[in-house]
Scaffold this motif. Sequence first.
Motif, mmCIF file in Angstrom:
data_model
loop_
_atom_site.group_PDB
_atom_site.id
_atom_site.type_symbol
_atom_site.label_atom_id
_atom_site.label_comp_id
_atom_site.label_asym_id
_atom_site.label_seq_id
_atom_site.Cartn_x
_atom_site.Cartn_y
_atom_site.Cartn_z
ATOM 1 N N TYR A 141 0.810 -1.210 0.000
ATOM 2 C CA TYR A 141 0.000 0.000 0.000
ATOM 3 C C TYR A 141 0.849 1.269 0.000
ATOM 4 O O TYR A 141 1.779 1.403 0.781
ATOM 5 C CB TYR A 141 -0.932 0.019 1.226
ATOM 6 N N THR A 142 0.471 2.199 -0.859
ATOM 7 C CA THR A 142 1.135 3.501 -0.894
ATOM 8 C C THR A 142 0.730 4.283 0.351
ATOM 9 O O THR A 142 -0.245 3.944 1.030
ATOM 10 C CB THR A 142 0.708 4.305 -2.127
ATOM 11 N N ALA A 201 -2.742 3.843 2.267
ATOM 12 C CA ALA A 201 -2.642 3.382 3.653
ATOM 13 C C ALA A 201 -3.360 4.345 4.591
ATOM 14 O O ALA A 201 -4.124 3.932 5.457
ATOM 15 C CB ALA A 201 -1.178 3.222 4.051
ATOM 16 N N ALA A 202 -3.113 5.635 4.419
ATOM 17 C CA ALA A 202 -3.759 6.648 5.260
ATOM 18 C C ALA A 202 -5.276 6.587 5.110
ATOM 19 O O ALA A 202 -6.019 6.618 6.097
ATOM 20 C CB ALA A 202 -3.226 8.033 4.914
ATOM 21 N N GLU A 203 -5.729 6.457 3.873
ATOM 22 C CA GLU A 203 -7.164 6.372 3.594
ATOM 23 C C GLU A 203 -7.771 5.141 4.280
ATOM 24 O O GLU A 203 -8.849 5.217 4.879
ATOM 25 C CB GLU A 203 -7.372 6.290 2.088
ATOM 26 N N MET A 204 -7.073 4.024 4.219
ATOM 27 C CA MET A 204 -7.601 2.776 4.775
ATOM 28 C C MET A 204 -7.782 2.837 6.290
ATOM 29 O O MET A 204 -8.700 2.215 6.825
ATOM 30 C CB MET A 204 -6.687 1.603 4.406
ATOM 31 N N PRO A 206 -1.516 11.234 5.764
ATOM 32 C CA PRO A 206 -0.122 10.848 5.522
ATOM 33 C C PRO A 206 0.807 11.395 6.605
ATOM 34 O O PRO A 206 1.772 10.732 6.992
ATOM 35 C CB PRO A 206 0.182 11.444 4.144
ATOM 36 N N GLY A 207 0.491 12.575 7.126
ATOM 37 C CA GLY A 207 1.295 13.151 8.201
ATOM 38 C C GLY A 207 1.302 12.272 9.449
ATOM 39 O O GLY A 207 2.321 12.163 10.134
ATOM 40 N N PHE A 208 0.172 11.652 9.751
ATOM 41 C CA PHE A 208 0.107 10.738 10.895
ATOM 42 C C PHE A 208 1.030 9.550 10.659
ATOM 43 O O PHE A 208 1.788 9.145 11.550
ATOM 44 C CB PHE A 208 -1.328 10.263 11.134
ATOM 45 N N LEU A 209 1.006 8.986 9.453
ATOM 46 C CA LEU A 209 1.882 7.852 9.141
ATOM 47 C C LEU A 209 3.349 8.261 9.236
ATOM 48 O O LEU A 209 4.175 7.501 9.753
ATOM 49 C CB LEU A 209 1.571 7.292 7.756
ATOM 50 N N ARG A 210 3.674 9.457 8.762
ATOM 51 C CA ARG A 210 5.062 9.931 8.884
ATOM 52 C C ARG A 210 5.441 10.080 10.356
ATOM 53 O O ARG A 210 6.531 9.703 10.773
ATOM 54 C CB ARG A 210 5.238 11.266 8.155
ATOM 55 N N ALA A 211 4.520 10.610 11.165
ATOM 56 C CA ALA A 211 4.799 10.847 12.584
ATOM 57 C C ALA A 211 5.053 9.538 13.326
ATOM 58 O O ALA A 211 5.997 9.450 14.116
ATOM 59 C CB ALA A 211 3.646 11.613 13.242
#
Length: 116
Positions: free
Chosen positions: A21-22, A26-29, A34-39
């Motif tokens: 997953y991109t 991933a963020a959408e799922m 995306p910022g949360f995933l980076r954090a």
Amino acid sequence: MPPENQPSATDRLDDDDYPAYTMGRAAEMIGATPGFLRAIGEVGLITPLRSEGGHRRYSRYQLRVAARARELVDSGTPIEAACRIVILEDQLEDALRINEELRRTDPEGPRKAGGG
């Protein structure tokens, strides 16, 4: 037919660790940004693999971990604490699984020293 060391497409679909997953998907799922995933990556909770082009790719396992962290953050837990909680939950689950496997392979459990 895939090369000998490469899993087939069907195998990859069943693999919880395959980075399918991109970041955007991933963020959408998990209902995050995306910022949360980076954090959570910066805190060390998950480390996404990178595509040949350098883009982050996430596995289903990583998405479950990220979703759990998101639940905790949404309920007011600071992100660093949420990540630590998720790590500890994961370690506990592993320890319980290992204990259960050991019980199945040695149902008598540990023996006292000198007993026999």
